[in-house]
Motif scaffolding. Structure first.
Motif, short mmCIF file in Angstrom:
data_model
loop_
_atom_site.label_atom_id
_atom_site.label_comp_id
_atom_site.label_asym_id
_atom_site.label_seq_id
_atom_site.Cartn_x
_atom_site.Cartn_y
_atom_site.Cartn_z
N VAL A 42 -2.66 -1.18 11.25
CA VAL A 42 -3.57 -0.19 10.68
C VAL A 42 -3.57 1.10 11.11
CG1 VAL A 42 -5.83 -0.08 9.92
CG2 VAL A 42 -4.79 -2.19 9.65
N ILE A 43 -3.81 0.96 12.67
CA ILE A 43 -3.65 2.47 13.32
C ILE A 43 -2.76 3.07 13.01
CG2 ILE A 43 -3.78 3.37 15.64
CD1 ILE A 43 -5.27 0.84 16.67
N ALA A 44 -1.47 2.72 12.98
CA ALA A 44 -0.13 3.46 13.05
C ALA A 44 0.42 3.91 11.56
CB ALA A 44 0.87 2.89 13.70
N TYR A 45 -0.15 3.03 10.50
CA TYR A 45 0.49 3.36 9.47
C TYR A 45 -0.44 3.54 8.17
CZ TYR A 45 5.00 1.37 10.85
OH TYR A 45 6.24 1.19 11.47
N ASP A 55 -2.69 11.49 5.51
CA ASP A 55 -1.38 12.09 5.76
C ASP A 55 -0.46 10.95 6.46
OD1 ASP A 55 -2.13 14.46 5.05
OD2 ASP A 55 -2.87 15.00 7.20
N LYS A 56 -0.79 9.50 6.04
CA LYS A 56 0.15 8.72 6.63
C LYS A 56 0.65 7.79 5.43
CE LYS A 56 -2.21 7.77 11.05
NZ LYS A 56 -2.77 6.68 11.90
N ILE A 57 1.80 7.03 5.54
CA ILE A 57 2.52 6.34 4.31
C ILE A 57 1.56 5.69 3.57
CG2 ILE A 57 3.35 4.31 5.58
CD1 ILE A 57 5.34 6.47 3.38
N ILE A 58 0.43 4.94 4.21
CA ILE A 58 -0.45 4.01 3.32
C ILE A 58 -1.77 4.65 3.53
CG2 ILE A 58 -1.54 1.82 2.85
CD1 ILE A 58 1.12 0.65 4.33
N SER A 59 -2.08 5.39 2.42
CA SER A 59 -3.66 6.15 2.78
C SER A 59 -4.65 5.27 2.84
CB SER A 59 -3.86 7.05 1.31
OG SER A 59 -3.83 6.27 0.26
N LYS A 60 -4.87 4.18 2.26
CA LYS A 60 -5.95 3.21 2.19
C LYS A 60 -5.70 1.76 2.23
CE LYS A 60 -9.74 4.63 0.49
NZ LYS A 60 -10.79 4.84 -0.52
N ILE A 61 -6.04 0.80 2.63
CA ILE A 61 -5.55 -0.56 2.36
C ILE A 61 -6.65 -1.54 3.09
CG2 ILE A 61 -4.06 -0.87 4.52
CD1 ILE A 61 -2.50 -2.64 2.71
N ASP A 74 -5.54 -7.45 3.13
CA ASP A 74 -4.34 -7.22 2.60
C ASP A 74 -3.14 -7.15 3.77
OD1 ASP A 74 -5.32 -7.30 -0.13
OD2 ASP A 74 -5.49 -5.05 -0.18
N VAL A 75 -3.44 -6.44 4.65
CA VAL A 75 -2.55 -6.52 5.78
C VAL A 75 -2.61 -7.80 6.45
CG1 VAL A 75 -2.04 -5.36 8.14
CG2 VAL A 75 -3.15 -3.93 6.32
N ALA A 76 -3.59 -8.52 6.62
CA ALA A 76 -3.44 -9.85 7.14
C ALA A 76 -2.62 -10.75 6.50
CB ALA A 76 -4.88 -10.30 7.40
N PHE A 77 -2.48 -10.70 5.02
CA PHE A 77 -1.74 -11.48 4.18
C PHE A 77 -0.26 -11.23 4.33
CE2 PHE A 77 0.66 -11.71 0.19
CZ PHE A 77 0.72 -13.09 -0.04
N HIS A 78 0.16 -10.09 4.41
CA HIS A 78 1.52 -9.63 4.52
C HIS A 78 1.78 -9.90 5.87
CE1 HIS A 78 1.80 -8.00 0.60
NE2 HIS A 78 0.88 -7.08 0.84
N ALA A 79 1.13 -9.92 7.04
CA ALA A 79 1.55 -10.14 8.15
C ALA A 79 1.65 -11.77 8.37
CB ALA A 79 0.31 -9.97 9.28
N ALA A 80 0.90 -12.26 7.81
CA ALA A 80 1.13 -14.02 7.75
C ALA A 80 2.39 -14.36 7.07
CB ALA A 80 -0.18 -14.72 7.18
N LYS A 88 7.72 -2.84 10.36
CA LYS A 88 8.54 -2.66 8.92
C LYS A 88 8.44 -3.58 7.98
CE LYS A 88 10.12 0.94 11.34
NZ LYS A 88 9.53 2.45 10.93
N TYR A 89 8.42 -4.77 8.10
CA TYR A 89 8.41 -6.03 7.16
C TYR A 89 6.89 -5.46 6.25
CZ TYR A 89 8.36 -10.53 4.61
OH TYR A 89 8.41 -11.37 3.94
N ILE A 90 5.84 -5.51 7.30
CA ILE A 90 4.60 -5.43 6.43
C ILE A 90 4.30 -4.07 5.68
CG2 ILE A 90 2.17 -5.15 6.69
CD1 ILE A 90 2.48 -6.70 9.66
N ALA A 91 5.20 -3.10 6.27
CA ALA A 91 5.10 -1.69 5.56
C ALA A 91 5.86 -1.61 4.06
CB ALA A 91 5.70 -0.69 6.35
N HIS A 92 6.70 -2.40 4.02
CA HIS A 92 7.64 -2.65 2.85
C HIS A 92 6.98 -3.67 2.04
CE1 HIS A 92 10.69 -4.98 0.39
NE2 HIS A 92 11.00 -3.73 0.19
N ALA A 93 6.45 -4.61 2.38
CA ALA A 93 5.71 -5.54 1.54
C ALA A 93 4.47 -4.85 0.77
CB ALA A 93 5.31 -6.70 2.34
N VAL A 94 3.72 -4.07 1.65
CA VAL A 94 2.59 -3.56 1.13
C VAL A 94 3.13 -2.27 -0.24
CG1 VAL A 94 0.93 -1.60 1.50
CG2 VAL A 94 1.32 -3.66 3.01
#
Length: 300
Positions: free
Chosen positions: A43-46, A50-56, A60-66, A243-249
């Protein structure tokens, strides 16, 4: 200041013998990052302006991380678990609650050496249904037998040929022709360690009769989501998780440019390969010693 080792094997530091580690469960934990920290770092990095993911949402991040943790557990992480039991007279072992697939089964001898038990594919434990004298089936669910099938009863009471020097036929002649005796020996039967098969429907492992009473070890893989202590990521694979989470999102969001999705898909694939190489733990001295056993001259 150096470490002092106590009689229990624990390490202490300082003149007052303050224990360096709080408890046994924390040994080696520095190599891991908790899944919760991975989510926070992502969440901090992505995520943000002005980042690749503006809001999430964090959920949702927890789901893709699991999901990433599950996928990595199957072919990247060293997530193998093990159980050791003594095979009872029933010749059955229930599958662990968090079982996904087995890595190997083995029994130990008096020297503690493990002997691999190989799977058998030519038997099973089908449902035994009550039949009338005319061969008709009893369709009432209360009348259907839940006992072991005749196939399993025959398998577990049979003495394997490796235990009987006077009888080298594991099966009858008709089956022997089917499994290749007519054309030569079948390598899957040329071992004396016994055999097993897994009844996926009933969640049990069935063993051959010559394994009764032996201590066996089941090594299996899980999805790393069984307990909070399991939900951790090795630092060698932390970047691959991001990278996996970013692509999944990005792949599940509407109006994401396709070139962005492809870019992060490639990055996720490449970072996962790097993680596998790091976690393979190949050491030059060890592989050199292995090749020496193959009569190959290695300079180093």
């Amino acid at each position: 200041m150096g470490l002092v080792q106590g009689t229990s094997g624990n390490y202490y530091q300082g003149a007052d013998n303050t224990q360096n580690t709080a408890d046994d469960t924390q040994y080696g934990n520095y190599q891991f990052t908790s899944l919760d920290d991975v989510i926070s770092n992502f969440v901090i990095a992505y995520v943000g302006e002005d980042k690749i993911i503006s809001k999430i949402k964090r959920t949702d991040v927890a789901f893709h991380a699991a999901r990433a943790l599950q996928e990595f557990s199957f072919d990247t992480f060293k997530s193998t678990k093990s159980q050791e039991i003594e095979v009872p007279a029933t010749l059955q072992m229930p599958l662990p609650q968090d079982y996904v697939n087995y890595v190997k089964l083995s029994w130990k001898d008096s020297a503690g050496i493990e002997h691999i038990i190989y799977p058998i594919s030519k038997t099973s434990n089908p449902e035994a249904i009550t039949q009338g004298t005319d061969g008709s089936y009893t369709l009432d669910s209360d009348e259907i037998q839940t006992s072991d099938s005749d196939t399993w009863e025959a398998y577990k009471t049979h003495t394997p040929s490796e235990n009987n020097q006077d009888d080298f036929d594991y099966d009858d002649d008709i089956v022997d022709y089917n499994i290749g005796q007519r054309y030569g020996i079948d390598p899957q039967f040329t071992q004396t360690n016994g055999s097993f098969y897994i009844d996926e429907l009933k969640g049990k492992i069935h063993f051959s009769s010559n394994i009764s009473g032996l201590t066996i070890t089941l090594k299996y893989i899980s999805d790393s989501l069984g307990t909070d202590a399991e939900m951790q990521v090795h630092k060698f694979a932390e970047e691959a998780m991001y990278k996996y989470i970013a692509h999944a999102v990005l792949a599940t969001r509407a109006n994401t440019p396709e070139y962005i999705v492809r870019r992060y898909k490639k990055e996720a694939f490449a970072s996962k390969r790097i993680a596998k190489l790091r976690l393979s733990n190949i050491k030059l001295e060890e592989i050199t010693q292995v090749f020496r056993g193959q009569s190959k001259h290695i300079k180093h």
